[in-house]
Design a protein around this motif. Structure first.
Motif, mmCIF file in Angstrom:
data_model
loop_
_atom_site.group_PDB
_atom_site.id
_atom_site.type_symbol
_atom_site.label_atom_id
_atom_site.label_comp_id
_atom_site.label_asym_id
_atom_site.label_seq_id
_atom_site.Cartn_x
_atom_site.Cartn_y
_atom_site.Cartn_z
ATOM 1 N N LEU A 1 0.294 8.408 -6.678
ATOM 2 C CA LEU A 1 -0.731 7.990 -5.724
ATOM 3 C C LEU A 1 -1.991 7.623 -6.494
ATOM 4 O O LEU A 1 -2.452 8.393 -7.341
ATOM 5 C CB LEU A 1 -1.024 9.123 -4.733
ATOM 6 N N ILE B 1 1.687 3.865 -5.438
ATOM 7 C CA ILE B 1 1.226 3.632 -4.079
ATOM 8 C C ILE B 1 -0.248 3.999 -3.963
ATOM 9 O O ILE B 1 -0.622 5.172 -4.174
ATOM 10 C CB ILE B 1 2.030 4.478 -3.063
ATOM 11 N N LEU C 1 -0.235 4.850 2.012
ATOM 12 C CA LEU C 1 0.782 5.827 2.394
ATOM 13 C C LEU C 1 0.503 6.340 3.791
ATOM 14 O O LEU C 1 -0.633 6.676 4.131
ATOM 15 C CB LEU C 1 0.786 6.993 1.411
ATOM 16 N N PRO D 1 -1.377 1.695 6.753
ATOM 17 C CA PRO D 1 -0.338 2.024 5.762
ATOM 18 C C PRO D 1 0.796 1.013 5.771
ATOM 19 O O PRO D 1 1.172 0.486 6.820
ATOM 20 C CB PRO D 1 0.140 3.404 6.215
ATOM 21 N N VAL E 1 8.783 -0.729 -1.576
ATOM 22 C CA VAL E 1 7.391 -0.315 -1.697
ATOM 23 C C VAL E 1 6.567 -1.569 -1.924
ATOM 24 O O VAL E 1 6.733 -2.272 -2.923
ATOM 25 C CB VAL E 1 7.193 0.671 -2.870
ATOM 26 N N LEU F 1 6.145 7.710 4.483
ATOM 27 C CA LEU F 1 6.764 8.864 3.829
ATOM 28 C C LEU F 1 8.126 9.152 4.438
ATOM 29 O O LEU F 1 9.069 9.506 3.719
ATOM 30 C CB LEU F 1 5.852 10.091 3.966
ATOM 31 N N VAL G 1 3.532 1.871 3.534
ATOM 32 C CA VAL G 1 4.626 2.662 2.981
ATOM 33 C C VAL G 1 4.723 3.950 3.781
ATOM 34 O O VAL G 1 3.744 4.700 3.891
ATOM 35 C CB VAL G 1 4.398 2.992 1.491
#
Length: 422
Positions: free
Chosen positions: A399, A415, A420, A136, A150, A140, A138
């Motif tokens: 997403l 994303i 993510l 990942p 991002v 959360l 990015v």
């Protein structure tokens, strides 16, 4: 199999160091025991009949003599152990006394809530990050803090996401051979319906009816279909009554196999006319795919090569991809102590696939799209929600199955699901 780190590991370690008892709950075979073992001084496996008999002969003595933390694995096989544990904690409330794991909540058995002594920790099947399928870029948690950056590129394409949907987040299934996975998934469902359900004290009058209902429920994944419409999809001679449907829901929820997404209710008078129906999800999208007898060829046409795969059943793949995204978002949101819900107005004119929210009203909104590059139509409900929540809407995210993470000119973050993480 080498232990694979889980997102809840840090949360579990903190709780063991801080509270007398922790109960790790979730479906069978998702790795609860393996995660808990890493903190245990003693392991009592109550699924083992011989060990269970020994413990039952003198529960409190067995618990008092064991080296803490005492892992009581599959405690539901001896519900009375819960009361013995509670009494031990009353006598000595030191942190890290007990870890309990269970893949079922016993029906019609009253156990003390453990309030003030025990914290429950939900564990779900593995997210993409936990599977090692993605790196990942990015976080959360960073988005929740208001960080706007991002970026990143994913190697996963549409075919890879299909593989992840079908491959499962159950460790023993995910890391089995590709040939064995469909058989293991079918066996998991069969075992749940034929063995685990009766062990909870529920014996369906028509076992085939329960199997039909679970399959119809799987077909309703990622929707807010009414239970009446789900039952209507079942053959007439196997269609359950409303009371029986309630029994089915109850027993499968006790096994943690249903994982519905509740409707968003924290409106603070700015969101009127919201629906209250939960969105249907099974614990793992691979279970839904297995019940529906879905294969990669069902979902994609790869005749021109995997890189140029096209949709064969786009609506079904869309619902299963949303199920995968929901699983991942829930796993990543839990350490932040955030709830996950969905929004759908009562008349269905507006909906937001997922919202991660805190009690104070702050929210991150997600749309889930199969398209690699969302257009203005794909983000219109996110902007609608932003107009109503104002500064409480921390971020708006789509997403996707695309390759790149970026921000659109209107501020919406795009994303790829693989990018993510927690």
């Amino acid at each position: 199999m080498k232990y694979r780190a889980r997102v809840i590991d840090e949360e579990l370690a903190e709780l063991v160091a801080d509270v007398p008892a922790v109960s790790v709950v979730g479906p069978k075979a998702i790795g609860k025991t393996e995660s808990a073992k890493r903190h245990a001084g003693t392991i009592l496996d109550l699924a083992d009949v011989d060990q269970r008999i020994v413990v039952q002969s003198a529960r409190r003595e067995a618990l008092a003599a064991a080296q803490p933390p005492v892992l009581i694995d599959e405690w539901q096989y001896d519900p009375d152990i819960w009361e013995a544990m509670r009494r031990e904690v009353d006598a000595d409330p030191s942190p890290g006394r007990f870890i309990l794991t269970g893949s079922a909540n016993p029906r019609d058995v009253r156990v003390h809530s453990g309030a003030g002594r025990l914290v429950r920790l939900r564990m779900r099947p593995m997210s993409l990050v936990e599977r090692g399928s993605a790196l990942p870029s990015v976080s959360l948690a960073a988005l929740w803090r208001g960080e706007q950056q991002v970026a990143g590129t994913s190697d996963l394409g549409l075919g890879d996401y299909v593989d992840e949907i079908l491959g499962s987040g159950f460790p023993g299934i995910r890391f089995a051979s590709e040939r064995s996975r469909p058989r293991l998934l079918a066996g998991y469902v069969e075992s749940a319906l034929e063995q685990d359900v009766p062990e909870l004290g529920f014996v369906p009058k028509r076992p085939a009816s329960l199997a039909h209902w679970v399959r119809a429920y799987a077909a309703a994944s990622s929707t807010t279909a009414t239970y009446e419409s789900i039952a209507a999809a079942i053959p007439d001679d196997q269609r359950p009554t409303r009371a029986t449907v309630n029994d089915y829901r109850d027993v499968l929820s006790h096994l943690w196999l249903l994982d519905q997404v509740p409707a968003f209710t924290l409106s603070r008078n700015r969101l009127a006319g919201l629906g209250r129906t939960p969105k249907h999800q099974l614990a793992d999208p691979a279970l839904a795919a297995s019940l529906l007898r879905v294969t990669a060829d069902t979902l994609l046409d790869t005749s021109a090569g995997r890189e140029f795969a096209s949709l064969r059943d786009g609506p079904l793949l869309g619902t299963l991809f949303e199920s995968l995204a929901t699983l991942c978002v829930r796993v990543y949101a839990q350490p932040l102590e955030l709830d996950v819900a969905h929004i759908r107005t009562a008349r269905g004119e507006r909906e937001v696939d997922l919202v991660v929210h805190a009690p104070d009203g702050r929210t991150i909104a997600f749309e889930v799209k199969l398209a690699a590059t969302p257009d203005d139509r794909d983000v219109r409900h996110l902007h609608w929600l932003g107009d109503r929540l104002g500064d409480d809407l921390v971020d708006k995210i789509v997403l996707t199955t695309g390759r790149s993470a970026y921000r659109r000119a209107d501020g919406v973050a795009v994303i790829p699901l693989a990018l993510l993480g927690p």
